[in-house]
Design an enzyme around this catalytic site. Structure first.
Site, PDB file in Angstrom:
ATOM      1  N   CYS A   1       0.954  -1.155  -0.202  1.00 28.49           N
ATOM      2  CA  CYS A   1      -0.047   0.254  -0.150  1.00 28.49           C
ATOM      3  C   CYS A   1       1.088   1.299   0.131  1.00 28.49           C
ATOM      4  O   CYS A   1       1.917   1.403   0.807  1.00 28.49           O
ATOM      5  CB  CYS A   1      -0.697   0.000   0.696  1.00 28.49           C
ATOM      6  SG  CYS A   1      -1.263   0.786   1.794  1.00 28.49           S
TER       7      CYS A   1
ATOM      8  N   GLU B   1       8.384   1.426 -12.033  1.00 28.56           N
ATOM      9  CA  GLU B   1       7.164   2.411 -12.575  1.00 28.56           C
ATOM     10  C   GLU B   1       5.696   1.811 -11.683  1.00 28.56           C
ATOM     11  O   GLU B   1       5.254   1.289 -11.689  1.00 28.56           O
ATOM     12  CB  GLU B   1       7.004   0.556 -13.506  1.00 28.56           C
ATOM     13  CG  GLU B   1       7.896   0.043 -14.731  1.00 28.56           C
ATOM     14  CD  GLU B   1       7.674  -0.714 -15.546  1.00 28.56           C
ATOM     15  OE1 GLU B   1       7.872  -0.961 -16.471  1.00 28.56           O
ATOM     16  OE2 GLU B   1       7.299  -2.244 -15.398  1.00 28.56           O
TER      17      GLU B   1
ATOM     18  N   CYS C   1      -4.621   2.220  -3.606  1.00 28.36           N
ATOM     19  CA  CYS C   1      -5.264   1.009  -2.694  1.00 28.36           C
ATOM     20  C   CYS C   1      -6.860   1.382  -1.712  1.00 28.36           C
ATOM     21  O   CYS C   1      -6.532   2.393  -1.932  1.00 28.36           O
ATOM     22  CB  CYS C   1      -3.979   0.985  -1.882  1.00 28.36           C
ATOM     23  SG  CYS C   1      -4.326  -0.312  -0.262  1.00 28.36           S
TER      24      CYS C   1
ATOM     25  N   CYS D   1      -7.730   0.494   1.525  1.00 23.44           N
ATOM     26  CA  CYS D   1      -7.221  -0.633   2.307  1.00 23.44           C
ATOM     27  C   CYS D   1      -7.433   0.757   3.896  1.00 23.44           C
ATOM     28  O   CYS D   1      -7.878   2.169   3.546  1.00 23.44           O
ATOM     29  CB  CYS D   1      -5.736  -0.771   3.229  1.00 23.44           C
ATOM     30  SG  CYS D   1      -4.523   0.231   2.852  1.00 23.44           S
TER      31      CYS D   1
ATOM     32  N   GLU E   1      13.741   1.554 -20.782  1.00 21.37           N
ATOM     33  CA  GLU E   1      13.425  -0.082 -21.053  1.00 21.37           C
ATOM     34  C   GLU E   1      12.396   0.176 -21.892  1.00 21.37           C
ATOM     35  O   GLU E   1      12.116   0.772 -22.927  1.00 21.37           O
ATOM     36  CB  GLU E   1      11.954  -0.766 -19.870  1.00 21.37           C
ATOM     37  CG  GLU E   1      13.234  -0.756 -18.788  1.00 21.37           C
ATOM     38  CD  GLU E   1      12.070  -1.861 -17.694  1.00 21.37           C
ATOM     39  OE1 GLU E   1      11.318  -2.356 -18.025  1.00 21.37           O
ATOM     40  OE2 GLU E   1      12.306  -1.859 -16.852  1.00 21.37           O
TER      41      GLU E   1
ATOM     42  N   GLU F   1       8.889 -13.746 -16.509  1.00 21.49           N
ATOM     43  CA  GLU F   1       9.669 -13.058 -17.833  1.00 21.49           C
ATOM     44  C   GLU F   1      10.653 -14.078 -18.265  1.00 21.49           C
ATOM     45  O   GLU F   1      11.544 -13.189 -19.440  1.00 21.49           O
ATOM     46  CB  GLU F   1      10.822 -11.889 -16.950  1.00 21.49           C
ATOM     47  CG  GLU F   1       8.950 -10.769 -16.417  1.00 21.49           C
ATOM     48  CD  GLU F   1      10.121  -9.550 -16.403  1.00 21.49           C
ATOM     49  OE1 GLU F   1       9.395  -8.470 -16.435  1.00 21.49           O
ATOM     50  OE2 GLU F   1      11.073  -9.610 -15.047  1.00 21.49           O
TER      51      GLU F   1
ATOM     52  N   HIS G   1      10.432 -13.631 -22.493  1.00 20.40           N
ATOM     53  CA  HIS G   1      10.084 -11.376 -22.642  1.00 20.40           C
ATOM     54  C   HIS G   1      12.021 -11.804 -23.068  1.00 20.40           C
ATOM     55  O   HIS G   1      13.029 -12.544 -22.397  1.00 20.40           O
ATOM     56  CB  HIS G   1      10.512 -10.606 -21.035  1.00 20.40           C
ATOM     57  CG  HIS G   1      10.226  -9.565 -21.574  1.00 20.40           C
ATOM     58  ND1 HIS G   1      11.338  -8.759 -22.014  1.00 20.40           N
ATOM     59  CD2 HIS G   1       9.725  -8.749 -21.583  1.00 20.40           C
ATOM     60  CE1 HIS G   1      11.058  -8.183 -22.242  1.00 20.40           C
ATOM     61  NE2 HIS G   1       9.828  -7.661 -21.856  1.00 20.40           N
TER      62      HIS G   1
END
EC number: 3.2.1.23
Length: 682
Positions: A120, A155, A163, A165, A311, A359, A362
């Protein structure tokens, strides 16, 4: 927030490399990796993004021995480090000792550990642990000569952007109290007299979890703002530690192109260098068009300064339903497209292809077959070419057109309930408008709705649903100074409290645009409507409006049929030295090109015959232009003649035009034909 003076990445060349995960491999592989990186021309690697449980195997117990060895090994080979704070995913011991750090979804279900970003953003327990790790890394490696850049988390918002919560609820209440000052102020702003939602105290407010029906749209949009701010606050807390311990080292976090969940204008203000993760789909023949808009945003977030592609995939990704590889030449072409649009380097995910985990399929710079893999051959070739492009480093992209991106409007117009149509999508409209400009040969920057607008001649506003007086004043000044402004439908509808402007749309833009919107007429699914413009009829998409122009407003196009037949669809109003255009419909591809052709002509912006396969972008240092000519098609073609130019990639004179194979690229250096846009006035 105080906007820091930007620091620069500590690298004296175009960046080349990718994410490196040495902890997935035996240590004897590391030496081979370093040797091959040198052979490929790699000078920068990102690590250790997901290594928190190895660096801190128990609370407060550090083990940096492995990271020490790999950083020293890479530095011995002349390779610098984009050093991640490794806070992207908490270790298992943290979430088991403190399960309250795990996020909840809107149904009130706690999400389990086992993927990425299992935290969170508002959790004080997570923040304390993350800052402890960040400080330990900064104190250990802050003076290491290999350190080129700090890479905070990874990212943000990719897996958990929102969230619901109890901790997030408490944070949301604090955020609301700071925003509105009193519960009476919130009730007024939210219009809680509707549906009996009046609150007596902030303690009565919960995040907009799943409810019995539509939720107050003002609360929904405020939760979007809060959620972006919560992640920004988390990011800023790590940035503050890094700036305290290592004040000279540049800081970044990797963005995800045009991403709805986070207001990247605010995030970019907090960092030194904008970096982006870009994954255009090789199966989409027009993916490069959308990529160009993404890159326009990245270079614009710092008012034209170079950014970095941090990336991309060397070939196929692993997360689409069908993961198509990049054809031979596509990896090179996509990489050089990013450089054309202002990236000072080319980075990948990842260096060595994984053997296990989500991945493992990938692609990587070094594929499963090692030096026999196709991606390895293309990796080496691209590394050699980038060295020839060193002169473009630090230069800026020349663009005369900008497109406004406003996250408040994006969040507002894409609410899932209580709107005139669920089919109107901000990103879809932005991409459609940009695609028309792209086809006509114009690179497009991106701008805030309140400016600055620099020396752009044309400003495109596909949608500004939530408009303020400050934004209207900035747009008015742009037009008065000679700019051509084009505003799309469903703009100026509400203020930033989701309350409809007095007198209806386009609200504070009414005088500038010279129109009033009487009713919205969205197209039903399967419905058809056309617009007549310049003697041609164009189909509409999704949207239409009943508008009434003021005296002095020209009508340039009208609806051709249906209930809106003969009513205005495109207007123009002169103001000062410029003009403001209003488009009351979503137009098809040909229609958008027709509109922008007229606008560009009025602005004195050059247009070409529509072409979505050939892209021409110029970077400049003021004395020399570097014109990138990119053939995104699968057929050979010839680049335009550029007298006095030489292709940096081949050394060939460009005066007679250069042949371009399928996916071919030329980068022509030639004397600048006009002053560079190196400084953008406020």
């Amino acid at each position: 927030m105080t906007i820091p003076a930007p620091r620069s990445i500590r690298l004296d060349a175009l960046a080349y490399g990718g994410d490196y995960n040495p902890d997935q491999w035996p240590e004897e592989v590391w030496a081979e990796d370093a040797r091959l990186m040198v052979e490929a021309g790699v000078n920068l690697v990102t690590l250790p993004v997901f290594s928190w449980p190895l660096l801190e195997p128990e609370p407060g117990v550090w083990d940096f021995a492995g990271l020490d060895r790999v950083i020293d090994l890479l530095w011995e080979h002349g390779i610098k480090i984009d050093l991640a704070t490794a806070t992207a995913t908490p270790p298992a011991w943290l979430v088991r000792e403190h399960p309250e750090v795990l996020p909840w979804n809107a149904d009130g279900v706690r999400l389990e550990f086992g993927s990425r970003q299992s935290y969170c953003p508002s959790s004080p327990v997570f923040r304390e642990a993350a800052l402890r790790l960040t400080r330990a890394l900064a104190e250990r490696y802050g003076e290491h000569p290999a350190l080129a850049l700090w890479h905070v988390s990874n990212e943000y918002g990719d897996h958990v952007a929102r969230c619901w919560c109890p901790e997030s609820a408490r944070h949301f209440r604090r955020w609301l109290e700071a925003r509105y000052g009193s519960i009476a102020g919130l009730n007024e702003a939210w219009g809680t007299s509707c549906w009996g939602q009046n609150y007596l105290s902030f303690d009565q407010i919960e995040p907009p979890r799943t409810a019995t029906g539509p939720i107050n749209p003002a609360e929904v949009v405020d939760f979007e703002r809060f959620s972006s701010d919560a992640l920004l606050e988390l990011f800023q807390s790590e940035v503050d530690v890094l700036r305290e311990v290592t004040p000279e080292i540049a800081v970044t976090t990797n963005f995800m192109s045009l991403f709805r969940e986070l207001d990247y204008w605010r995030f970019a203000d907090a960092e030194d260098l904008v970096t982006d993760d870009a994954y255009p789909d090789p199966a989409d023949a027009r993916a490069h068009v959308g990529a160009a808009l993404n890159y326009g945003l990245m270079r614009s977030l710092k008012e034209g300064r170079p950014w970095l592609l941090l990336e991309q995939a060397p070939s196929a990704v692993s997360w689409r339903d069908v993961n198509v590889p990049k054809a031979p030449g596509q990896m090179r072409l996509g990489s050089l497209q990013a450089v054309a649009h202002g990236s000072d380097g080319v980075m990948f995910f990842q260096w060595r292809q994984a053997k296990f985990g989500p991945e493992k399929f990938h692609s990587a710079m070094l594929g499963h077959r090692g030096e026999r893999s196709r991606t390895w051959r293309e990796t080496k070739a691209l590394g050699a070419e980038l060295r020839r492009l060193e002169p473009v480093r630090g230069t800026r992209v020349r663009a005369e057109v900008a497109l406004v991106a406003d996250w408040d409007s994006w969040w507002g117009v894409t609410q899932t309930e209580s709107m005139p149509s669920q089919r109107l999508d901000w990103l879809t409209e932005a991409r459609a408008w940009h695609a028309a400009a792209f086809a006509l040969g114009q690179p497009v920057d991106v701008a805030r709705a309140a400016g600055p607008f620099g020396d752009h001649r044309v400003l495109l506003v596909p949608n500004l649903y939530a408009a303020t007086a400050e934004q209207a004043e900035a747009l008015d000044a742009f037009v008065a100074a000679g700019g051509q402004l084009v505003v799309g439908p469903f703009s100026g509808v509400v203020d930033h409290c989701e309350q409809v402007h007095e007198g209806g749309a386009p609200g504070p833009l009414r005088d500038l645009l010279g129109v009033e919107v009487d009713e919205w007429w969205p197209l039903p699914d399967g419905g058809q409507r056309t617009v007549e413009l310049g003697g041609r009829v164009h189909s509409t998409r999704v949207w239409g409006e009943w508008i009434e122009p003021a005296d002095g407003t020209e009508v340039l196009a009208r609806f051709a049929d249906g209930d809106l037949a003969a009513l205005p669809a495109l207007t123009r109003r002169a103001h000062g030295a410029g003009a403001a255009w209003y488009l009351a419909a979503g137009l098809d591809e040909q229609g958008m090109r027709a509109v922008l052709s007229a606008v560009f002509t009025a602005a004195g912006v050059a247009i070409r015959e529509p072409d979505t396969a050939l892209e021409i972008v110029t970077r400049t240092d003021g004395a020399t232009d570097y014109t990138f000519v990119l053939n995104h098609g699968r057929e050979a073609r010839t680049a335009p003649r550029i007298p006095g130019g030489t292709d940096l990639l081949t050394g060939v004179d460009a005066g007679a035009g250069l042949p371009l194979d399928a996916f071919g690229v030329a980068v022509v250096a030639h004397p600048a034909n006009r002053p560079a846009n190196t400084e953008r006035p406020a």
